[in-house]
Design a protein around this motif. Structure first.
Motif, PDB file in Angstrom:
ATOM      1  N   ALA A 194     -16.246  10.510  14.747  1.00 57.51           N
ATOM      2  CA  ALA A 194     -16.909   9.249  14.400  1.00 57.51           C
ATOM      3  C   ALA A 194     -15.882   8.195  14.011  1.00 57.51           C
ATOM      4  CB  ALA A 194     -17.900   9.481  13.256  1.00 57.51           C
ATOM      5  N   ALA A 195     -14.876   8.598  13.236  1.00 57.42           N
ATOM      6  CA  ALA A 195     -13.843   7.649  12.808  1.00 57.42           C
ATOM      7  C   ALA A 195     -13.027   7.143  13.992  1.00 57.42           C
ATOM      8  CB  ALA A 195     -12.933   8.307  11.772  1.00 57.42           C
ATOM      9  N   ALA A 231     -19.195  -5.685  13.888  1.00 61.93           N
ATOM     10  CA  ALA A 231     -19.519  -5.317  12.513  1.00 61.93           C
ATOM     11  C   ALA A 231     -18.528  -4.295  11.998  1.00 61.93           C
ATOM     12  CB  ALA A 231     -20.933  -4.753  12.457  1.00 61.93           C
ATOM     13  N   GLY A 232     -18.123  -4.470  10.749  1.00 63.89           N
ATOM     14  CA  GLY A 232     -17.223  -3.509  10.140  1.00 63.89           C
ATOM     15  C   GLY A 232     -17.956  -2.217   9.822  1.00 63.89           C
ATOM     16  N   ILE A 233     -17.352  -1.088  10.202  1.00 64.15           N
ATOM     17  CA  ILE A 233     -17.973   0.220   9.995  1.00 64.15           C
ATOM     18  C   ILE A 233     -17.011   1.098   9.208  1.00 64.15           C
ATOM     19  CG2 ILE A 233     -18.992   2.252  11.090  1.00 64.15           C
ATOM     20  CD1 ILE A 233     -19.377   0.555  13.611  1.00 64.15           C
ATOM     21  N   TYR A 277     -21.683  -1.605   7.915  1.00 63.15           N
ATOM     22  CA  TYR A 277     -22.291  -0.284   8.103  1.00 63.15           C
ATOM     23  C   TYR A 277     -21.408   0.770   7.447  1.00 63.15           C
ATOM     24  CZ  TYR A 277     -25.531  -2.122  11.621  1.00 63.15           C
ATOM     25  OH  TYR A 277     -26.525  -2.825  12.274  1.00 63.15           O
ATOM     26  N   ILE A 278     -22.041   1.699   6.751  1.00 64.37           N
ATOM     27  CA  ILE A 278     -21.349   2.847   6.175  1.00 64.37           C
ATOM     28  C   ILE A 278     -22.094   4.105   6.620  1.00 64.37           C
ATOM     29  CG2 ILE A 278     -20.690   4.072   4.065  1.00 64.37           C
ATOM     30  CD1 ILE A 278     -20.569   1.337   2.667  1.00 64.37           C
ATOM     31  N   PRO A 295     -22.278   0.251  15.874  1.00 65.43           N
ATOM     32  CA  PRO A 295     -22.991   1.150  14.959  1.00 65.43           C
ATOM     33  C   PRO A 295     -23.966   2.080  15.687  1.00 65.43           C
ATOM     34  CG  PRO A 295     -22.856  -1.029  14.011  1.00 65.43           C
ATOM     35  CD  PRO A 295     -22.329  -1.145  15.405  1.00 65.43           C
ATOM     36  N   ALA A 296     -24.679   1.546  16.688  1.00 64.94           N
ATOM     37  CA  ALA A 296     -25.619   2.378  17.437  1.00 64.94           C
ATOM     38  C   ALA A 296     -24.895   3.490  18.186  1.00 64.94           C
ATOM     39  CB  ALA A 296     -26.417   1.519  18.414  1.00 64.94           C
ATOM     40  N   GLU A 297     -23.733   3.179  18.739  1.00 61.45           N
ATOM     41  CA  GLU A 297     -22.954   4.185  19.466  1.00 61.45           C
ATOM     42  C   GLU A 297     -22.411   5.252  18.522  1.00 61.45           C
ATOM     43  OE1 GLU A 297     -21.326   1.390  23.164  1.00 61.45           O
ATOM     44  OE2 GLU A 297     -20.185   1.517  21.283  1.00 61.45           O
TER      45      GLU A 297
END
Length: 256
Positions: free
Chosen positions: A133-134, A2-4, A83-84, A143-145
């Motif tokens: 985070a980035a 998924a793109g974050i 996810y953002i 996303p969960a990580e």
């Protein structure tokens, strides 16, 4: 995968080059100098703004970006990301996070999950969480990580600082102290701490040397320090003195 996407505001004090390198979207704060309004980091540098504040002849203040700025950004990003994570300045220090939350509420239901997070941090405390985070996103974290990393960092990141005068903090309304306490701090250089997102007194110091010693002691009290970031607004020589003291317990060449 998924793109974050990681979003923050300019109070994170992340250099624009690093933000670009890590793909971080930075929403600028507004800086008001006299009758002029600037976007932090874009139209004006921090050094220029601090100089105007010190000058005193021109009123210099800050304000949070309005919800529409976040709404436009989220609408632009949602087609490309699942996810953002939108990480912001402590809600007790300004309305930035609230503006982001209002923007999210205006968006229609979509497949993109937007998490607006009050980090309860400021400056490079916030910046540290955002950059880590980035980097995790860049390295393929789920996303969960990323969410778990952000939560852990928020709990274990500490911001302590000293100022020559509390005048500017007092004028911004970011000090929730009784008048009697404020009055007793006017002639000292107090160490201040972010506690649950609020600026509170940490130690009363009367000289710059004592304040620097207090910063060192704060670091020394932690048994397992993983990162140290040193910032200044107008006195780089103070950072050099702090680095000299810190070097025996945390190598100065590793201080950011």
């Amino acid at each position: 995968m998924a793109g974050i996407k990681i979003v923050t505001d300019s109070t994170a004090d992340i250099p624009l080059g690093l933000a670009h390198e890590l793909g971080i979207e930075v929403v600028p704060m507004y800086l008001h100098v006299g009758e002029q309004t600037f976007r932090a980091g874009l139209d004006i540098t921090n050094d220029q703004f601090y100089q105007w504040m010190q000058d005193g002849r021109i009123k210099a203040t800050t304000s949070s970006p309005p919800p529409i700025m976040y709404e436009q950004l989220y609408r632009r990003l949602t087609p490309d990301y699942d996810y953002i994570f939108s990480l912001h300045l402590s809600g007790r220090l300004g309305s930035t996070c609230r503006a982001a939350q209002q923007a999210r509420a205006r968006l229609p239901a979509s497949a993109t999950r937007i998490e607006v997070i009050d980090t309860k941090l400021a400056s490079m405390g916030l910046g540290l969480v955002v950059t880590h985070a980035a980097r995790a996103v860049r390295d393929g974290a789920t996303p969960a990580e990323v969410a778990q990393l952000i939560n852990n960092l928020n709990q274990h990141c500490h911001v302590v600082f000293f100022v020559d005068t509390i005048e500017y903090l007092e004028h911004t309304g970011r000090l929730s102290l009784a008048t009697s306490v404020l009055g007793s701090m006017q002639r000292i250089k107090p160490l201040m701490l972010l506690d649950e997102g609020e600026i509170v007194p940490y130690e009363r110091t009367r000289t710059r040397a004592k304040a620097i010693e207090g910063l060192y002691t704060f670091i020394e009290d932690f048994p397992h320090v993983q990162e140290v970031i040193a910032l200044y607004s107008t006195t780089p020589e103070d950072v050099e003195k702090l680095l000299e003291k810190v070097d025996p317990i945390f190598p100065r060449d590793q201080v950011q």
